[in-house]
Design a protein around this motif. Structure first.
Motif, PDB file in Angstrom:
ATOM      1  N   LYS A 133       0.838  -1.213   0.000  1.00 15.03           N
ATOM      2  CA  LYS A 133       0.000   0.000   0.000  1.00 15.03           C
ATOM      3  C   LYS A 133       0.868   1.256   0.000  1.00 15.03           C
ATOM      4  O   LYS A 133       0.571   2.247   0.663  1.00 15.03           O
ATOM      5  N   TRP A 134       1.957   1.164  -0.787  1.00  8.47           N
ATOM      6  CA  TRP A 134       2.905   2.260  -0.943  1.00  8.47           C
ATOM      7  C   TRP A 134       3.407   2.742   0.414  1.00  8.47           C
ATOM      8  O   TRP A 134       3.476   3.947   0.680  1.00  8.47           O
ATOM      9  N   ASP A 135       3.748   1.799   1.264  1.00  8.96           N
ATOM     10  CA  ASP A 135       4.281   2.137   2.582  1.00  8.96           C
ATOM     11  C   ASP A 135       5.470   3.092   2.444  1.00  8.96           C
ATOM     12  O   ASP A 135       6.413   2.829   1.683  1.00  8.96           O
ATOM     13  N   SER A 136       5.437   4.201   3.174  1.00  7.87           N
ATOM     14  CA  SER A 136       6.438   5.261   2.971  1.00  7.87           C
ATOM     15  C   SER A 136       7.847   4.792   3.301  1.00  7.87           C
ATOM     16  O   SER A 136       8.813   5.133   2.601  1.00  7.87           O
ATOM     17  N   THR A 138       9.010   1.739   3.094  1.00 10.65           N
ATOM     18  CA  THR A 138       9.437   0.792   2.063  1.00 10.65           C
ATOM     19  C   THR A 138       9.831   1.531   0.788  1.00 10.65           C
ATOM     20  O   THR A 138      10.840   1.199   0.148  1.00 10.65           O
ATOM     21  N   ILE A 139       9.059   2.546   0.416  1.00  5.35           N
ATOM     22  CA  ILE A 139       9.412   3.350  -0.763  1.00  5.35           C
ATOM     23  C   ILE A 139      10.740   4.059  -0.535  1.00  5.35           C
ATOM     24  O   ILE A 139      11.595   4.123  -1.439  1.00  5.35           O
ATOM     25  N   GLU A 140      10.937   4.588   0.661  1.00  6.68           N
ATOM     26  CA  GLU A 140      12.196   5.278   0.967  1.00  6.68           C
ATOM     27  C   GLU A 140      13.381   4.331   0.814  1.00  6.68           C
ATOM     28  O   GLU A 140      14.417   4.704   0.246  1.00  6.68           O
ATOM     29  N   GLU A 141      13.224   3.086   1.283  1.00  8.44           N
ATOM     30  CA  GLU A 141      14.301   2.109   1.157  1.00  8.44           C
ATOM     31  C   GLU A 141      14.518   1.730  -0.307  1.00  8.44           C
ATOM     32  O   GLU A 141      15.658   1.606  -0.771  1.00  8.44           O
ATOM     33  N   VAL A 189      -1.444   6.457  -5.590  1.00 11.79           N
ATOM     34  CA  VAL A 189      -0.004   6.419  -5.886  1.00 11.79           C
ATOM     35  C   VAL A 189       0.677   7.723  -5.476  1.00 11.79           C
ATOM     36  O   VAL A 189       0.308   8.794  -5.969  1.00 11.79           O
ATOM     37  N   PRO A 190       1.710   7.654  -4.616  1.00 13.46           N
ATOM     38  CA  PRO A 190       2.474   8.859  -4.244  1.00 13.46           C
ATOM     39  C   PRO A 190       3.505   9.177  -5.326  1.00 13.46           C
ATOM     40  O   PRO A 190       4.706   8.950  -5.169  1.00 13.46           O
TER      41      PRO A 190
END
Length: 309
Positions: A133-136, A138-141, A189-190
């Motif tokens: 769910k576009w975890d922030s 996880t996206i950062e990593e 979607v971010p």
């Protein structure tokens, strides 16, 4: 975990390279099970490098187009078959480290199939992020894998092949669109966050051609698509936009100052432009790139004002 109990990488190379799909499927399943078997089984960098070197040359030796396509898909699907997020991210890090390291050694006759492999992994990565769910965090990593040391979008590592960054800038939005289409109900979607690795590379690359390619193949098509979707567009701009990211644009969001999500194409466009402006303003940004990014921002704002008038 002690060294004695550290799991050995299963010898799956020859099975992954098999021309028999049943054999490959079993090898992929076994590898996924191994990588997911325990959170402590996140492989050390050296072991992941050995694993990916074996997989790389298995793919190198696959000559039949259908075998290549099937194996590329099966390898990319491992990202989603692995059952825990840290192991999936570790697997992706291994893939990109291997790809950057080996890219310049790929001969012309084999390059197309490695372009395909990269495309498959980009698509699988988006579906993996979508599953979180576009975890922030996880996206950062994930962004740090792309932009950090040994990443394909690392701006300050001269060993990173420019052609790899070029390819990524050309396919990134296409594969994001495909990933969203593949989901019945994709989470918002971010988009501006997903674009950060490219904005950072555009700001800090010492190579003019790299900056120009990112702007022409990623920033401008996206700007034009967002413009076309947010009201009466400049006719000239609309005609130059050959890409249709309709599913992406419908699902993209921007965060307001109070943290709420707004599904607003115009807001998303302004958010992306603001991100480009903000990164251009950072002290680490190269002066020549800063000027180009400011010019891109100003041109977009002026175009908005012309359309509004």
């Amino acid at each position: 975990m002690s060294a004695a109990s550290t799991p050995a990488v299963p010898p799956l190379g020859k099975y992954l390279a098999s021309s028999e799909k049943k054999t490959r499927d079993k090898a992929v399943k076994n590898l996924a099970a191994f990588l997911s078997s325990d959170c402590e089984n996140v492989l050390p960098d050296l072991e992941m490098a050995k694993l990916w070197k074996g997989i790389f040359y298995c793919f190198w030796m696959s000559d039949k187009p259908l075998v290549q396509q099937a194996l590329a898909g099966e390898l990319a699907e491992l990202t989603l078959t692995i059952t825990d997020v840290p192991s999936s991210l570790n697997f992706l890090r291994g893939f990109w480290t291997m790809t950057v390291r080996e890219w310049n050694g790929i001969d012309r006759l084999r390059m197309d199939k490695y372009y395909m492999l990269v495309r498959k992994f980009v698509n699988a990565s988006f579906r993996f992020l979508m599953r979180t769910k576009w975890d922030s965090a996880t996206i950062e990593e994930y962004n740090s894998i792309l932009s950090g040391p040994n990443g394909p979008l690392c701006p300050n590592d001269i060993r990173v092949p420019a052609s790899l960054a070029f390819h990524l800038s050309e396919i990134y939005l296409e594969e994001l669109e495909k990933a969203l289409i593949s989901s019945e109900s994709p989470p918002p979607v971010p988009l501006s966050t997903l674009l950060l690795p490219f904005v950072g590379l555009a700001a800090r690359t010492p190579t003019n051609t790299t900056y120009k390619h990112i702007q022409s193949s990623l920033f401008e098509p996206l700007r034009n698509s967002l413009k076309s979707s947010s009201g009466p567009p400049s006719r000239k701009k609309a005609r130059t936009s050959s890409s249709d990211y309709s599913t992406l644009l419908v699902n993209a969001y921007t965060s307001s100052s109070d943290g709420d999500q707004a599904m607003d194409v115009d807001g998303v466009r302004k958010s992306i432009l603001q991100k480009i402006f903000d990164v251009a303003s950072e002290t680490e940004t190269r002066d020549a790139n800063r000027r180009r990014m400011y010019a891109f921002y100003k041109d977009a704002v002026d175009d908005d004002e012309d359309s509004a008038g």
